[in-house]
Write an enzyme that holds these catalytic residues in place. Structure first.
Site, PDB file in Angstrom:
ATOM      1  N   ARG A 102      -5.664   1.769 -10.105  1.00 27.14           N
ATOM      2  CA  ARG A 102      -6.877   1.336  -9.415  1.00 27.14           C
ATOM      3  C   ARG A 102      -7.240   2.227  -8.243  1.00 27.14           C
ATOM      4  O   ARG A 102      -8.376   2.654  -8.109  1.00 27.14           O
ATOM      5  CB  ARG A 102      -6.712  -0.077  -8.820  1.00 27.14           C
ATOM      6  CG  ARG A 102      -7.080  -1.178  -9.722  1.00 27.14           C
ATOM      7  CD  ARG A 102      -6.200  -2.354  -9.423  1.00 27.14           C
ATOM      8  NE  ARG A 102      -4.822  -1.962  -9.639  1.00 27.14           N
ATOM      9  CZ  ARG A 102      -4.242  -1.965 -10.829  1.00 27.14           C
ATOM     10  NH1 ARG A 102      -4.901  -2.356 -11.864  1.00 27.14           N
ATOM     11  NH2 ARG A 102      -2.992  -1.573 -10.987  1.00 27.14           N
ATOM     12  N   THR A 103      -6.270   2.482  -7.367  1.00 27.56           N
ATOM     13  CA  THR A 103      -6.630   3.178  -6.132  1.00 27.56           C
ATOM     14  C   THR A 103      -7.145   4.576  -6.468  1.00 27.56           C
ATOM     15  O   THR A 103      -8.201   5.003  -6.004  1.00 27.56           O
ATOM     16  CB  THR A 103      -5.427   3.232  -5.187  1.00 27.56           C
ATOM     17  OG1 THR A 103      -4.954   1.906  -5.007  1.00 27.56           O
ATOM     18  CG2 THR A 103      -5.802   3.818  -3.843  1.00 27.56           C
ATOM     19  N   LYS A 106       8.292  23.068  -6.521  1.00 31.83           N
ATOM     20  CA  LYS A 106       9.014  24.286  -6.101  1.00 31.83           C
ATOM     21  C   LYS A 106       9.619  24.109  -4.713  1.00 31.83           C
ATOM     22  O   LYS A 106      10.165  25.034  -4.138  1.00 31.83           O
ATOM     23  CB  LYS A 106       8.050  25.477  -6.076  1.00 31.83           C
ATOM     24  CG  LYS A 106       7.420  25.793  -7.422  1.00 31.83           C
ATOM     25  CD  LYS A 106       6.468  26.978  -7.263  1.00 31.83           C
ATOM     26  CE  LYS A 106       5.700  27.224  -8.549  1.00 31.83           C
ATOM     27  NZ  LYS A 106       4.571  28.146  -8.326  1.00 31.83           N
ATOM     28  N   ARG A 154      -1.705   9.394  -1.498  1.00 31.53           N
ATOM     29  CA  ARG A 154      -0.726   8.311  -1.647  1.00 31.53           C
ATOM     30  C   ARG A 154       0.650   8.950  -1.701  1.00 31.53           C
ATOM     31  O   ARG A 154       0.855   9.963  -2.374  1.00 31.53           O
ATOM     32  CB  ARG A 154      -0.978   7.521  -2.919  1.00 31.53           C
ATOM     33  CG  ARG A 154       0.198   6.623  -3.250  1.00 31.53           C
ATOM     34  CD  ARG A 154      -0.089   5.658  -4.325  1.00 31.53           C
ATOM     35  NE  ARG A 154      -1.000   4.627  -3.865  1.00 31.53           N
ATOM     36  CZ  ARG A 154      -1.218   3.492  -4.517  1.00 31.53           C
ATOM     37  NH1 ARG A 154      -0.582   3.245  -5.630  1.00 31.53           N
ATOM     38  NH2 ARG A 154      -2.045   2.586  -4.051  1.00 31.53           N
ATOM     39  N   HIS A 211      -1.843   0.167   3.699  1.00 31.24           N
ATOM     40  CA  HIS A 211      -2.748   0.486   2.591  1.00 31.24           C
ATOM     41  C   HIS A 211      -4.163   0.082   3.025  1.00 31.24           C
ATOM     42  O   HIS A 211      -4.729  -0.903   2.555  1.00 31.24           O
ATOM     43  CB  HIS A 211      -2.298  -0.306   1.355  1.00 31.24           C
ATOM     44  CG  HIS A 211      -2.886   0.159   0.071  1.00 31.24           C
ATOM     45  ND1 HIS A 211      -3.960   1.015  -0.007  1.00 31.24           N
ATOM     46  CD2 HIS A 211      -2.547  -0.133  -1.224  1.00 31.24           C
ATOM     47  CE1 HIS A 211      -4.253   1.229  -1.280  1.00 31.24           C
ATOM     48  NE2 HIS A 211      -3.411   0.547  -2.028  1.00 31.24           N
TER      49      HIS A 211
HETATM   50  C1  NCD Z   1      -0.770  -1.995  -4.487  1.00 26.98           C
HETATM   51  C2  NCD Z   1      -0.058  -0.797  -3.885  1.00 26.98           C
HETATM   52  O1  NCD Z   1      -0.035   0.291  -4.469  1.00 26.98           O
HETATM   53  O2  NCD Z   1       0.467  -0.988  -2.813  1.00 26.98           O
HETATM   54  N1  NCD Z   1      -1.678  -1.710  -5.506  1.00 26.98           N
HETATM   55  C3  NCD Z   1      -2.879  -1.133  -5.273  1.00 26.98           C
HETATM   56  O3  NCD Z   1      -3.021  -0.192  -4.545  1.00 26.98           O
HETATM   57  N2  NCD Z   1      -3.936  -1.694  -5.871  1.00 26.98           N
HETATM   58  C4  NCD Z   1       0.172  -3.097  -4.803  1.00 26.98           C
HETATM   59  C5  NCD Z   1       1.341  -2.829  -5.701  1.00 26.98           C
HETATM   60  O4  NCD Z   1       1.644  -1.724  -6.099  1.00 26.98           O
HETATM   61  O5  NCD Z   1       2.023  -3.831  -5.990  1.00 26.98           O
END
Ligand code: NCD
Length: 359
Positions: free
Chosen positions: A55-56, A84, A105, A133
C-alpha cells in the site's frame, strides 16, 4: 551542513494547522481530481524501499502518477548498490540529487531522519522500523475526518502490537493534539505501548487507559484500530508465536460494538480480523487504503511548494554518548552526529529513535 528542505520525518515537526491544510487539500483532490492531473508535470519522485510494502509504496507511486509526475527507485535494496555495502548517506545523497522528492521506508528506527540530514530534496518517512509512520497517520486522519466528520472527542481503541507498531505510535502522537480524544490500549503486557508515547499523550492533555480485553473495551469505542503482530520485529519465532492470535476481531465481537463504531487497520491483515467482518459496513480498512492515495497526493503537491522547513536536529551534540536502543540507526551509520535532547539531569532522548537513555 544540515539539509534545509520541507522533510516529513515526524508529523509533529509541523503544526496542526499544517496537517489540517493537507486534509483540506486531500478533500479537494477527492472532489476535483482532474484539476490536479498535471500539477506535478516534470517532477520526479524517488522511492527507496529497504523493507517490503504494498500500500504505502504503490499509493505513493500512484499519487505521483495521478499528479502528472514520474517515479524512479527500488523496492529490493539487494538489486541496488546497497548490496555492495553502500551506506545510507551515499545512496540517499545520490538519489535525492536525481529527484524532486524522496520517499523512504527502512527497517531501522531513525533511518529517515538520518537520510534527510544530507539529502538534496525533501525526504518523506514512509516508516522507519518500529518507530513512526507519518503518512499512514495522515491517511488515518483523513479517514476519520471523512467518515466520523471530526478529529475531536473520540474514544479510540488501539489493539494488537502496540510496542512495535509504528502506525499506532504516530497515530497517538497526532490524535492527542486534537481536543478531548481518549485512547484505550488493548494489548498483552509484552506488547504494550512504549512509555514515551504515553508521556506524549499525557503532556498533550489527553487520557489513556489500558484494557487487556477486547470484549470489555469494544462497547465504548468510536473507532477500533486493529494492528498486525509485527513478526519481523521479534527476536525469535517462539516469541512471535506466543503473541500471535491473542486478539482476533470476529463477527461475534462486532455485535458488542456501537452501530457507529468504525474499524480501521493500516493493513496488511494477517489473522487479526476475521474475513467475515469485511462485510460489516463499519469495516473501513479498504476504503482507508484508498484515502491513503489521496492524502499522499496532497502531501506531495504541498511539500513541493511549501516554504516551511522544520529543523531536523533540535537538541545538542554529545559525541561521547551512545543511544542505548539497539534498534536505533546510530549503531549502523557510525558517521551520524550524536544528537540528543536532555530531558533530566542524566536523561537524554535520542533524536533519531526518540528513546530515552540514562547516562
Ligand atoms: C503498516 C506498516 O508498514 O507499518 N502498513 C502500512 O504501511 N500500511 C502496518 C504493518 O506492516 O503491519
Amino acid at each position: 551542513m544540515i539539509s534545509q528542505y520541507p522533510h516529513l520525518i515526524d508529523l509533529n515537526d509541523y503544526s496542526v494547522k499544517f496537517w489540517n491544510k493537507l486534509l483540506t487539500q486531500a478533500e479537494d483532490i477527492i472532489k476535483n481530481p482532474a484539476l490536479y492531473a498535471n500539477s506535478c508535470n516534470g517532477k520526479i519522485m524517488g522511492t527507496l524501499f529497504y523493507e517490503p510494502s504494498t500500500r504505502t509504496q504503490m499509493s505513493f507511486q500512484t499519487a505521483m502518477l495521478r499528479l502528472g509526475g514520474t517515479i524512479i527507485g527500488f523496492d529490493n535494496p539487494m538489486t541496488s548498490s546497497v548490496s555492495k555495502g553502500e551506506n545510507l548517506k551515499d545512496t540517499t545523497k545520490i538519489i535525492s540529487g536525481y529527484s524532486d522528492v524522496l520517499v523512504m521506508r527502512h527497517p531501522v528506527m531513525g533511518a529517515a531522519k538520518a537520510a534527510a540530514l544530507t539529502a538534496d530534496c525533501p525526504v518523506i518517512n514512509a516508516g522507519d522500523g518500529g518507530h513512526l509512520h507519518p503518512t499512514q497517520t495522515l491517511t488515518d486522519l483523513l479517514t476519520l475526518k471523512m467518515e466520523k466528520g471530526t478529529l475531536e472527542n473520540l474514544t479510540i481503541g488501539l489493539c494488537g502490537d502496540l510496542l512495535n507498531g509504528r502506525t499506532v505510535h504516530s497515530l497517538c502522537k497526532a490524535m492527542s493534539c486534537y481536543k478531548n480524544n481518549k485512547f484505550i490500549m488493548i494489548s498483552t503486557q509484552k506488547l504494550a505501548m512504549p512509555d514515551y508515547i504515553k508521556d506524549i499523550i499525557i503532556s498533550n492533555g489527553c487520557a489513556f487507559e489500558e484494557i487487556p480485553s477486547l470484549e470489555e473495551a469494544i462497547p465504548q469505542l468510536d473507532m477500533l484500530y486493529m494492528t498486525r503482530i509485527q513478526r519481523e520485529r521479534f527476536d525469535s519465532q517462539e516469541e512471535y508465536l506466543a503473541q500471535k492470535d491473542t486478539y482476533i476481531l470476529t463477527v461475534e465481537k462486532m455485535k458488542l460494538a456501537r452501530p457507529d463504531m468504525i474499524v480501521m487497520h493500516p493493513l496488511p491483515r494477517v489473522d487479526e480480523i476475521e474475513i467475515a467482518v469485511d462485510d460489516d459496513p463499519r469495516a473501513l480498512y479498504f476504503k482507508q487504503a484508498r484515502y491513503g492515495m489521496y492524502i499522499r497526493m496532497a502531501l506531495i503537491w504541498i511539500l513541493l511548494q511549501t516554504e516551511e522547513k522544520p529543523e531536523l536536529l533540535k537538541g545538542e551534540l554529545h559525541p561521547d554518548l551512545i543511544c542505548k536502543n539497539p534498534k536505533c540507526i546510530i549503531h549502523q551509520e557510525k558517521y551520524l552526529p550524536k544528537s540528543f535532547i536532555q530531558t533530566g539531569e542524566h536523561a537524554f532522548q535520542c533524536e533519531y529513535c526518540d528513546e530515552k537513555s540514562e547516562f
